[in-house]
Write a protein that holds these residues in place. Structure first.
Motif, PDB file in Angstrom:
ATOM      1  N   MET A 115      41.361  16.431  24.217  1.00 60.50           N
ATOM      2  CA  MET A 115      42.034  17.417  25.053  1.00 60.50           C
ATOM      3  C   MET A 115      41.509  17.366  26.479  1.00 60.50           C
ATOM      4  N   SER A 116      42.359  17.704  27.417  1.00 64.36           N
ATOM      5  CA  SER A 116      41.980  17.750  28.826  1.00 64.36           C
ATOM      6  C   SER A 116      42.681  18.924  29.493  1.00 64.36           C
ATOM      7  N   PHE A 117      41.935  19.619  30.330  1.00 63.32           N
ATOM      8  CA  PHE A 117      42.483  20.774  31.039  1.00 63.32           C
ATOM      9  C   PHE A 117      42.609  20.500  32.531  1.00 63.32           C
ATOM     10  N   MET A 118      42.605  19.227  32.892  1.00 58.66           N
ATOM     11  CA  MET A 118      42.628  18.844  34.302  1.00 58.66           C
ATOM     12  C   MET A 118      44.049  18.574  34.778  1.00 58.66           C
ATOM     13  N   PHE A 119      44.162  18.493  36.113  1.00 54.67           N
ATOM     14  CA  PHE A 119      45.365  18.056  36.814  1.00 54.67           C
ATOM     15  C   PHE A 119      46.561  18.963  36.540  1.00 54.67           C
ATOM     16  N   ASN A 120      46.341  20.262  36.691  1.00 58.30           N
ATOM     17  CA  ASN A 120      47.414  21.247  36.593  1.00 58.30           C
ATOM     18  C   ASN A 120      47.029  22.455  37.431  1.00 58.30           C
ATOM     19  N   ASP A 121      47.953  23.409  37.519  1.00 53.47           N
ATOM     20  CA  ASP A 121      47.693  24.608  38.321  1.00 53.47           C
ATOM     21  C   ASP A 121      46.565  25.448  37.731  1.00 53.47           C
ATOM     22  N   GLY A 122      46.411  25.429  36.405  1.00 50.40           N
ATOM     23  CA  GLY A 122      45.336  26.199  35.789  1.00 50.40           C
ATOM     24  C   GLY A 122      43.968  25.705  36.203  1.00 50.40           C
ATOM     25  N   ALA A 123      43.786  24.389  36.246  1.00 52.86           N
ATOM     26  CA  ALA A 123      42.509  23.825  36.680  1.00 52.86           C
ATOM     27  C   ALA A 123      42.249  24.148  38.152  1.00 52.86           C
ATOM     28  N   THR A 124      43.297  24.043  38.970  1.00 48.25           N
ATOM     29  CA  THR A 124      43.148  24.384  40.389  1.00 48.25           C
ATOM     30  C   THR A 124      42.776  25.847  40.564  1.00 48.25           C
ATOM     31  N   LEU A 125      43.432  26.717  39.815  1.00 51.27           N
ATOM     32  CA  LEU A 125      43.153  28.149  39.907  1.00 51.27           C
ATOM     33  C   LEU A 125      41.733  28.460  39.455  1.00 51.27           C
ATOM     34  N   THR A 126      41.261  27.801  38.407  1.00 55.16           N
ATOM     35  CA  THR A 126      39.898  28.027  37.919  1.00 55.16           C
ATOM     36  C   THR A 126      38.874  27.693  38.992  1.00 55.16           C
ATOM     37  N   ALA A 127      39.032  26.539  39.630  1.00 54.58           N
ATOM     38  CA  ALA A 127      38.088  26.143  40.677  1.00 54.58           C
ATOM     39  C   ALA A 127      38.177  27.063  41.884  1.00 54.58           C
ATOM     40  N   MET A 128      39.369  27.500  42.251  1.00 52.88           N
ATOM     41  CA  MET A 128      39.522  28.394  43.389  1.00 52.88           C
ATOM     42  C   MET A 128      38.878  29.742  43.120  1.00 52.88           C
ATOM     43  N   VAL A 129      39.036  30.269  41.909  1.00 52.81           N
ATOM     44  CA  VAL A 129      38.405  31.551  41.560  1.00 52.81           C
ATOM     45  C   VAL A 129      36.889  31.420  41.596  1.00 52.81           C
ATOM     46  N   TYR A 130      36.374  30.322  41.081  1.00 50.54           N
ATOM     47  CA  TYR A 130      34.923  30.134  41.059  1.00 50.54           C
ATOM     48  C   TYR A 130      34.341  30.038  42.464  1.00 50.54           C
ATOM     49  N   THR A 131      34.989  29.277  43.333  1.00 52.82           N
ATOM     50  CA  THR A 131      34.458  29.104  44.685  1.00 52.82           C
ATOM     51  C   THR A 131      34.618  30.355  45.539  1.00 52.82           C
ATOM     52  N   ALA A 132      35.617  31.188  45.237  1.00 51.30           N
ATOM     53  CA  ALA A 132      35.887  32.362  46.069  1.00 51.30           C
ATOM     54  C   ALA A 132      35.269  33.642  45.538  1.00 51.30           C
ATOM     55  N   MET A 133      34.762  33.635  44.314  1.00 55.94           N
ATOM     56  CA  MET A 133      34.255  34.866  43.714  1.00 55.94           C
ATOM     57  C   MET A 133      33.152  35.542  44.538  1.00 55.94           C
ATOM     58  N   PRO A 134      32.128  34.815  45.043  1.00 54.89           N
ATOM     59  CA  PRO A 134      31.112  35.503  45.849  1.00 54.89           C
ATOM     60  C   PRO A 134      31.673  36.184  47.090  1.00 54.89           C
ATOM     61  N   LEU A 135      32.726  35.622  47.678  1.00 55.00           N
ATOM     62  CA  LEU A 135      33.327  36.226  48.861  1.00 55.00           C
ATOM     63  C   LEU A 135      33.983  37.563  48.550  1.00 55.00           C
ATOM     64  N   MET A 136      34.315  37.799  47.284  1.00 52.01           N
ATOM     65  CA  MET A 136      34.884  39.076  46.875  1.00 52.01           C
ATOM     66  C   MET A 136      33.808  40.041  46.410  1.00 52.01           C
ATOM     67  N   VAL A 137      32.808  39.532  45.710  1.00 57.53           N
ATOM     68  CA  VAL A 137      31.790  40.413  45.137  1.00 57.53           C
ATOM     69  C   VAL A 137      30.959  41.077  46.232  1.00 57.53           C
ATOM     70  N   LEU A 138      30.579  40.328  47.251  1.00 57.49           N
ATOM     71  CA  LEU A 138      29.653  40.856  48.254  1.00 57.49           C
ATOM     72  C   LEU A 138      30.230  42.024  49.049  1.00 57.49           C
ATOM     73  N   PRO A 139      31.431  41.941  49.632  1.00 60.93           N
ATOM     74  CA  PRO A 139      31.943  43.121  50.348  1.00 60.93           C
ATOM     75  C   PRO A 139      32.245  44.294  49.430  1.00 60.93           C
ATOM     76  N   VAL A 140      32.704  44.026  48.191  1.00 60.21           N
ATOM     77  CA  VAL A 140      32.941  45.118  47.252  1.00 60.21           C
ATOM     78  C   VAL A 140      31.625  45.781  46.875  1.00 60.21           C
ATOM     79  N   PHE A 141      30.579  44.987  46.673  1.00 59.20           N
ATOM     80  CA  PHE A 141      29.261  45.548  46.370  1.00 59.20           C
ATOM     81  C   PHE A 141      28.743  46.402  47.519  1.00 59.20           C
ATOM     82  N   ALA A 142      28.892  45.911  48.758  1.00 55.89           N
ATOM     83  CA  ALA A 142      28.437  46.690  49.914  1.00 55.89           C
ATOM     84  C   ALA A 142      29.182  48.007  50.021  1.00 55.89           C
ATOM     85  N   SER A 143      30.458  48.032  49.649  1.00 58.41           N
ATOM     86  CA  SER A 143      31.231  49.264  49.713  1.00 58.41           C
ATOM     87  C   SER A 143      30.866  50.218  48.583  1.00 58.41           C
ATOM     88  N   ILE A 144      30.680  49.694  47.379  1.00 59.89           N
ATOM     89  CA  ILE A 144      30.348  50.550  46.237  1.00 59.89           C
ATOM     90  C   ILE A 144      28.931  51.102  46.360  1.00 59.89           C
TER      91      ILE A 144
END
Length: 309
Positions: free
Chosen positions: A171-200
């Motif tokens: 099985m392979s989960f590469m070369f589709n929108d799901g794989a792209t979305l997974t990598a984008m969420v992983y790379t962008a997650m700290p950019l969301m956590v930090l301002p939300v943490f500062a606000s909370i």
């Protein structure tokens, strides 16, 4: 009227405004203004100028005014020289906004509970958790994307794990929108956590206790107290995630295998192998215009929310 009534204290008399060449603040801010103009404003004008230039015969461009770069986004020249509507680039734009919006929404859903949990920890543990959130920034983005390629690839960690659980081999989960979305969420997650943490973290805990005292359950407290009071942090995190996601290049190129193209990879292709600089610049200007519309809409909504009593 007495003379004392006409007397105006000397300290209330405003001094004449100094000319700008005598103003120390002007000269103090001049280096930053020059840097901003050279690094931000000048490149935008150059891209705007290239977007209305004419494509060269062997790549590059010539300084002849031409709007074919913009028309190529919606139309293609047929065999008879007439413009024919083509939706291929609109599909790329739609896929870009869909993946960027999904990335922002998923990051937001995960960031709120994570940031709330970190904010309620003791100071020492809180600092350690914040450090763990920022730890991916210490690693190159290319290495982070390649790590997900190893995890999701045909002989990767996840397929091997599923194979031991009885799923089909290879099985392979590469070369589709799901794989792209997974990598984008992983790379962008700290950019969301930090301002939300500062606000909370600035949220008054007594307001949460008051909500519980008024028989509000956790969902009501989250919806009526936490989210409205932390809206600036949520908005800042959404902007920090959504805007860079629109110009993502590595994730769709490596995780999508170039099959599921986004606007960032399309721009890179036009300036690289396509050698169509005016079209690439036109796409970049269109992307910037869409981002500006999003930012203006967000600013107006935030201003309306603050003006509401």
């Amino acid at each position: 009227m007495t003379d004392s009534a006409l007397h105006v204290p000397a300290e209330t008399v405003r001094a004449p405004r100094a000319r700008f060449w005598h103003d120390l603040s002007f000269w103090g801010l001049l280096p930053s203004r020059l840097l901003m103009g050279f690094a931000l404003i000048l490149p935008i004008f150059i891209i705007a100028a290239v977007s209305v230039a004419t494509r060269g015969a062997y790549g590059g461009f010539t300084w002849d005014f031409n709007l074919s770069g913009y028309s190529q986004i919606l139309f293609n020249e047929g065999w008879t020289g007439e413009l024919e509507f083509t939706p291929q680039y609109l599909l790329i734009i739609g896929r870009t906004f869909l993946l960027a919006g999904a990335t922002t929404l998923i990051c937001l859903l995960f960031a709120v509970p994570v940031a709330y949990f970190i904010s309620r920890q003791p100071p020492g543990r809180k600092a350690a958790l914040v450090y763990l959130v920022t730890l991916p920034f210490w690693v190159s983005m290319i290495l982070r994307v390649y790590a997900w390629m190893i995890i999701l690839g045909k002989d990767g960690t996840l397929p091997k794990l599923l194979e031991t659980l009885g799923f089909p081999a290879g099985m392979s989960f590469m070369f589709n929108d799901g794989a792209t979305l997974t990598a984008m969420v992983y790379t962008a997650m700290p950019l969301m956590v930090l301002p939300v943490f500062a606000s909370i973290e600035k949220l008054d805990g007594t307001l949460i206790e008051a909500s519980h005292d008024l028989y509000g359950d956790r969902w009501v407290t989250l919806r009526r107290v936490i989210l409205p009071l932390t809206a600036p942090g949520l908005t800042a995190g959404a902007i920090l995630v959504f805007v860079p996601s629109l110009g993502a290049v590595l994730e769709p190129t490596l995780m999508g295998g170039g099959k599921q193209m986004m606007m960032g990879s399309l721009i890179q292709l036009q300036f690289g192998g396509g050698r169509n600089w005016p079209f690439g610049a036109a796409i970049a200007m269109a992307l910037m215009a869409l981002v500006m519309v999003f930012l203006i809409f967000t600013a107006l909504r935030a201003a309306r929310r603050e003006a509401t009593p």
